[in-house]
Design an enzyme around this catalytic site. Structure first.
Site, PDB file in Angstrom:
ATOM      1  N   HIS A   1       0.832  -1.201   0.000  1.00 50.25           N
ATOM      2  CA  HIS A   1       0.000   0.000   0.000  1.00 50.25           C
ATOM      3  C   HIS A   1       0.872   1.258   0.000  1.00 50.25           C
ATOM      4  O   HIS A   1       1.571   1.534   0.986  1.00 50.25           O
ATOM      5  CB  HIS A   1      -0.890  -0.025   1.241  1.00 50.25           C
ATOM      6  CG  HIS A   1      -1.958   1.007   1.254  1.00 50.25           C
ATOM      7  ND1 HIS A   1      -2.389   1.608   2.418  1.00 50.25           N
ATOM      8  CD2 HIS A   1      -2.713   1.548   0.259  1.00 50.25           C
ATOM      9  CE1 HIS A   1      -3.355   2.456   2.143  1.00 50.25           C
ATOM     10  NE2 HIS A   1      -3.571   2.443   0.843  1.00 50.25           N
TER      11      HIS A   1
ATOM     12  N   HIS B   1      -1.021  10.617  -2.696  1.00 51.76           N
ATOM     13  CA  HIS B   1      -2.382  10.184  -2.405  1.00 51.76           C
ATOM     14  C   HIS B   1      -3.356  11.349  -2.324  1.00 51.76           C
ATOM     15  O   HIS B   1      -4.423  11.322  -2.919  1.00 51.76           O
ATOM     16  CB  HIS B   1      -2.417   9.410  -1.086  1.00 51.76           C
ATOM     17  CG  HIS B   1      -3.794   8.954  -0.710  1.00 51.76           C
ATOM     18  ND1 HIS B   1      -4.654   9.719   0.055  1.00 51.76           N
ATOM     19  CD2 HIS B   1      -4.478   7.826  -1.020  1.00 51.76           C
ATOM     20  CE1 HIS B   1      -5.790   9.084   0.211  1.00 51.76           C
ATOM     21  NE2 HIS B   1      -5.723   7.931  -0.434  1.00 51.76           N
TER      22      HIS B   1
END
Length: 227
Positions: A8, A50
């Site tokens: 991740h 992100h």
């Protein structure tokens, strides 16, 4: 069977997220796939970050879309790391990539990069946003895509089928056996995020999922072993 393991944002539990340092560590740790997030800079670069702004993960502030790549390069993304672009990650690691996009504009720029670099077999395009995946499917008819879901997890099977996505990546705490059963009936693979504890991993195995998205190398090692 061992679970598919997805790093991740690299391995954000132990390295600064979405940095080359994090991606190289994930590659070295043996993750099957590395996940990253993409936004467009003001001058159209595929920036790996992100959030829509730089405040949380760098020493700067303000929206990514209002900064040029040169301005973004001046920021510290953690431990002296610089904000990378997509092409740098492709060169830095050998693992397959899950590239998460937020909108149709990013889909178009990513599609051009995939074509230019010949990444059709290495990149899976993922998104929470149906329109971004529709744009990807239009531009790259044969590239793998996956629908990511959080609160909308109950609708994941039907939306994935409509989009032509063979995989869903669902928030673990919103997944239950009924949703997984509908996914299976539709022929979909199911992975979940974010799996960071033994309890999370036990739940994944209980639900019979295909893979995990995790922040931690230790979970990768545990998930990569047959149950």
């Amino acid at each position: 069977m061992p679970l598919l393991t997805v790093g991740h944002r690299g391995v954000m539990g132990v390295e600064p997220e979405n940095t080359l340092r994090s991606f190289v560590r994930a590659d070295r740790e043996g993750f099957d796939v590395i996940e990253l997030d993409l936004h467009l800079s003001r001058d159209g670069a595929l920036v790996v970050m992100h959030d829509a702004d730089v405040d949380r993960t760098t020493d700067g502030s303000g929206p990514v879309a209002e900064k040029t790549l040169a301005e973004l390069r001046e920021l510290d993304a953690g431990l002296g790391e610089r904000v990378p672009v997509f092409e740098e990650v492709v060169e830095a690691v050998s693992a397959p990539l899950q590239a998460e996009i937020k909108d149709r504009a990013a889909a178009r720029v990513l599609a051009e990069a995939v074509e230019r670099l010949g990444l059709h077999r290495r990149v899976t395009v993922i998104s929470f946003h149906d329109d971004a995946l529709r744009e990807t499917r239009k531009l790259l008819p044969d590239i793998p895509i996956a629908l990511v879901t959080g609160r909308s997890t109950p609708t994941a099977p039907e939306r994935a089928v409509e989009l032509g996505a063979p995989m869903v990546s669902c928030e673990l705490r919103r997944l239950d056996a009924e949703v997984v059963g509908r996914c299976r009936a539709a022929g979909l693979k199911v992975i979940s995020w974010t799996v960071n504890t033994d309890q999370d991993l036990a739940r994944v195995r209980e639900l019979g999922l295909d893979g995990v998205v995790t922040d931690l190398p230790a979970v990768r090692r545990a998930a990569g072993q047959a149950a």
